[in-house]
Design a protein around this motif. Structure first.
Motif, PDB file in Angstrom:
ATOM      1  N   MET A 150       3.281  48.662 -12.838  1.00  0.00           N
ATOM      2  CA  MET A 150       2.941  47.377 -12.228  1.00  0.00           C
ATOM      3  C   MET A 150       4.162  46.627 -11.704  1.00  0.00           C
ATOM      4  O   MET A 150       4.073  45.927 -10.688  1.00  0.00           O
ATOM      5  CB  MET A 150       2.207  46.493 -13.244  1.00  0.00           C
ATOM      6  CG  MET A 150       0.907  47.081 -13.759  1.00  0.00           C
ATOM      7  SD  MET A 150      -0.319  47.393 -12.463  1.00  0.00           S
ATOM      8  CE  MET A 150      -0.790  45.717 -12.017  1.00  0.00           C
ATOM      9  N   PRO A 192       7.376  39.025 -10.274  1.00  0.00           N
ATOM     10  CA  PRO A 192       5.998  39.173 -10.773  1.00  0.00           C
ATOM     11  C   PRO A 192       5.796  38.465 -12.116  1.00  0.00           C
ATOM     12  O   PRO A 192       6.700  38.411 -12.950  1.00  0.00           O
ATOM     13  CB  PRO A 192       5.830  40.691 -10.918  1.00  0.00           C
ATOM     14  CG  PRO A 192       6.823  41.281  -9.981  1.00  0.00           C
ATOM     15  CD  PRO A 192       7.993  40.338  -9.971  1.00  0.00           C
ATOM     16  N   TYR A 194       3.090  38.210 -15.420  1.00  0.00           N
ATOM     17  CA  TYR A 194       1.935  38.756 -16.137  1.00  0.00           C
ATOM     18  C   TYR A 194       1.381  37.688 -17.072  1.00  0.00           C
ATOM     19  O   TYR A 194       2.132  37.043 -17.808  1.00  0.00           O
ATOM     20  CB  TYR A 194       2.315  39.993 -16.955  1.00  0.00           C
ATOM     21  CG  TYR A 194       1.108  40.640 -17.605  1.00  0.00           C
ATOM     22  CD1 TYR A 194       0.325  41.542 -16.894  1.00  0.00           C
ATOM     23  CD2 TYR A 194       0.731  40.328 -18.911  1.00  0.00           C
ATOM     24  CE1 TYR A 194      -0.799  42.117 -17.472  1.00  0.00           C
ATOM     25  CE2 TYR A 194      -0.388  40.901 -19.490  1.00  0.00           C
ATOM     26  CZ  TYR A 194      -1.152  41.792 -18.770  1.00  0.00           C
ATOM     27  OH  TYR A 194      -2.274  42.363 -19.339  1.00  0.00           O
ATOM     28  N   THR A 215       3.171  36.930  -7.022  1.00  0.00           N
ATOM     29  CA  THR A 215       2.248  37.910  -7.601  1.00  0.00           C
ATOM     30  C   THR A 215       1.980  37.568  -9.065  1.00  0.00           C
ATOM     31  O   THR A 215       2.916  37.427  -9.856  1.00  0.00           O
ATOM     32  CB  THR A 215       2.814  39.347  -7.522  1.00  0.00           C
ATOM     33  OG1 THR A 215       4.155  39.360  -8.031  1.00  0.00           O
ATOM     34  CG2 THR A 215       2.824  39.834  -6.084  1.00  0.00           C
ATOM     35  N   TYR A 217      -0.422  38.819 -12.328  1.00  0.00           N
ATOM     36  CA  TYR A 217      -1.252  39.913 -12.813  1.00  0.00           C
ATOM     37  C   TYR A 217      -1.951  39.534 -14.115  1.00  0.00           C
ATOM     38  O   TYR A 217      -1.405  38.812 -14.954  1.00  0.00           O
ATOM     39  CB  TYR A 217      -0.402  41.156 -13.077  1.00  0.00           C
ATOM     40  CG  TYR A 217       0.208  41.766 -11.841  1.00  0.00           C
ATOM     41  CD1 TYR A 217      -0.552  42.540 -10.959  1.00  0.00           C
ATOM     42  CD2 TYR A 217       1.565  41.600 -11.568  1.00  0.00           C
ATOM     43  CE1 TYR A 217       0.017  43.103  -9.833  1.00  0.00           C
ATOM     44  CE2 TYR A 217       2.146  42.164 -10.443  1.00  0.00           C
ATOM     45  CZ  TYR A 217       1.366  42.919  -9.582  1.00  0.00           C
ATOM     46  OH  TYR A 217       1.935  43.478  -8.467  1.00  0.00           O
ATOM     47  N   ASP A 221      -6.322  43.716 -13.585  1.00  0.00           N
ATOM     48  CA  ASP A 221      -5.639  44.308 -12.432  1.00  0.00           C
ATOM     49  C   ASP A 221      -5.112  45.703 -12.732  1.00  0.00           C
ATOM     50  O   ASP A 221      -4.813  46.472 -11.806  1.00  0.00           O
ATOM     51  CB  ASP A 221      -4.472  43.410 -11.993  1.00  0.00           C
ATOM     52  CG  ASP A 221      -4.928  42.028 -11.564  1.00  0.00           C
ATOM     53  OD1 ASP A 221      -5.906  41.949 -10.792  1.00  0.00           O
ATOM     54  OD2 ASP A 221      -4.324  41.039 -12.007  1.00  0.00           O
ATOM     55  N   ASN A 225      -4.696  50.566 -10.638  1.00  0.00           N
ATOM     56  CA  ASN A 225      -3.628  51.555 -10.553  1.00  0.00           C
ATOM     57  C   ASN A 225      -4.170  52.882 -11.088  1.00  0.00           C
ATOM     58  O   ASN A 225      -4.627  52.944 -12.229  1.00  0.00           O
ATOM     59  CB  ASN A 225      -2.424  51.095 -11.381  1.00  0.00           C
ATOM     60  CG  ASN A 225      -1.268  52.066 -11.342  1.00  0.00           C
ATOM     61  OD1 ASN A 225      -1.347  53.163 -11.876  1.00  0.00           O
ATOM     62  ND2 ASN A 225      -0.174  51.659 -10.711  1.00  0.00           N
TER      63      ASN A 225
END
Length: 323
Positions: A150, A192, A194, A215, A217, A221, A225
């Motif tokens: 990720m 990113p 999380y 971004t 997550y 999500d 992947n």
């Protein structure tokens, strides 16, 4: 707490099975086996045994099943001392009460001592006990693979639990607290983020985070992947119920947060405090960060006399997992 008491009194620690979020007392004794897994699915008992310096014997049967197999019940007998904690247990007990319980365990000459009640307490949350905590290799590897797939680089994390009460200040945790903390720590907008949270990712409270960071997550999500989808399928096969899967994945999310560059947690949450504790003792909690070793098999059966004697659990073999 159990590690501290067993170590202090020079006893072997019987480790009950892992079940839904609980305190090993409320509803635990009546929990059906299909909502439980052996504790070595959650924690690295081999490491903890070496670190704590005392024998750990994990069960893969319920506590009533264990007592029944030993010919015992929830009563004191020739082989068992039952110590019933008062209402509130050790959580709200004074230091004097803690000392009384420890003295009774120390004085017992019987084979088994069962301290029954709310056993969780900060009074026995020693540095040695914290340093002995390490999650199971499979969970650590799952978190590592999530971070590779990720983020593949620096990322930040938050554990957001809204509505926690601060009794002293008579306030509740709101989203503004997390936004303010992230601003104070200078979370970069292009790194990113999380989010570990019980709230739905679609909850309006997350709108400001999505505006502020490029971004963001959430758990859901991960399934997009393809590599992580296989890990999630493997995880689903290895767990018997949604409740167990949800709780165990909470440990994976804790490990994701441990790996983050910057972390903001919920002020009154033991979930967040565990993350913070592991971030402080990073080399012990996450040896994977300091060596390039990945163990991608599900947790193995840990050999012990009691596990073999009361074996009621079957583990998936590697060739039974999805390719």
């Amino acid at each position: 707490s159990g590690l501290h008491v067993a170590n202090t009194t020079n006893r072997t620690l019987i480790v009950p099975m892992y079940a839904r979020h609980h305190n090993f007392f409320w509803m635990y004794e009546g929990m059906p086996l299909d909502q439980m897994v052996p504790m070595d699915w959650a924690v690295d008992l081999d490491y903890m045994e070496r670190q704590a310096g005392l024998p750990l014997v994990p069960l893969n049967t319920s506590l009533p099943g264990f007592l029944s197999a030993m010919g015992e019940t929830y009563k004191s007998s020739a082989r068992l001392d039952l110590l019933e904690l008062k209402k509130g247990g050790l959580t709200k007990g004074s230091k004097r009460y803690h000392d009384e319980i420890m003295a009774k365990v120390q004085a017992s000459a019987k084979q088994f001592v069962y301290v029954r009640g709310r056993f969780y307490t900060h009074n026995w949350d020693t540095r040695e006990a914290r340093n002995a905590l390490r999650y199971a290799p499979f969970l650590r590897d799952f978190a590592a693979e999530i971070c590779r797939q990720m983020f593949n680089g620096p990322f930040n994390a938050m554990h957001i639990r809204l509505g926690d009460k601060d009794v002293k200040r008579k306030t509740k945790t709101k989203m503004g607290y997390f936004l303010d903390r992230a601003r104070a720590l200078r979370f970069p907008a292009d790194v990113p983020l999380y989010i570990a949270s019980d709230e739905s990712p679609d909850h309006p409270v997350f709108a400001e985070l999505r505006k502020r960071y490029k971004t963001v997550y959430f758990e859901r999500d991960l399934a997009f992947n393809p590599v992580l989808k296989k890990w999630l399928d493997r995880f689903a096969l290895a767990t018997s119920t949604d409740e167990i899967r949800f709780d165990l994945f909470g440990n994976v999310e804790q490990l994701i947060c441990v790996r983050a560059s910057l972390f903001v947690g919920s002020l009154h949450s033991t979930f967040s405090k565990t993350i913070s504790g592991q971030r402080v003792s990073l080399r012990r909690a996450m040896p994977d960060l300091f060596q390039d070793v990945v163990n991608s098999d599900p947790p193995p059966r840990r050999a012990s006399v009691l596990v073999n004697l009361f074996g009621q659990w079957s583990y998936l073999k590697a060739d039974e997992l999805p390719a």
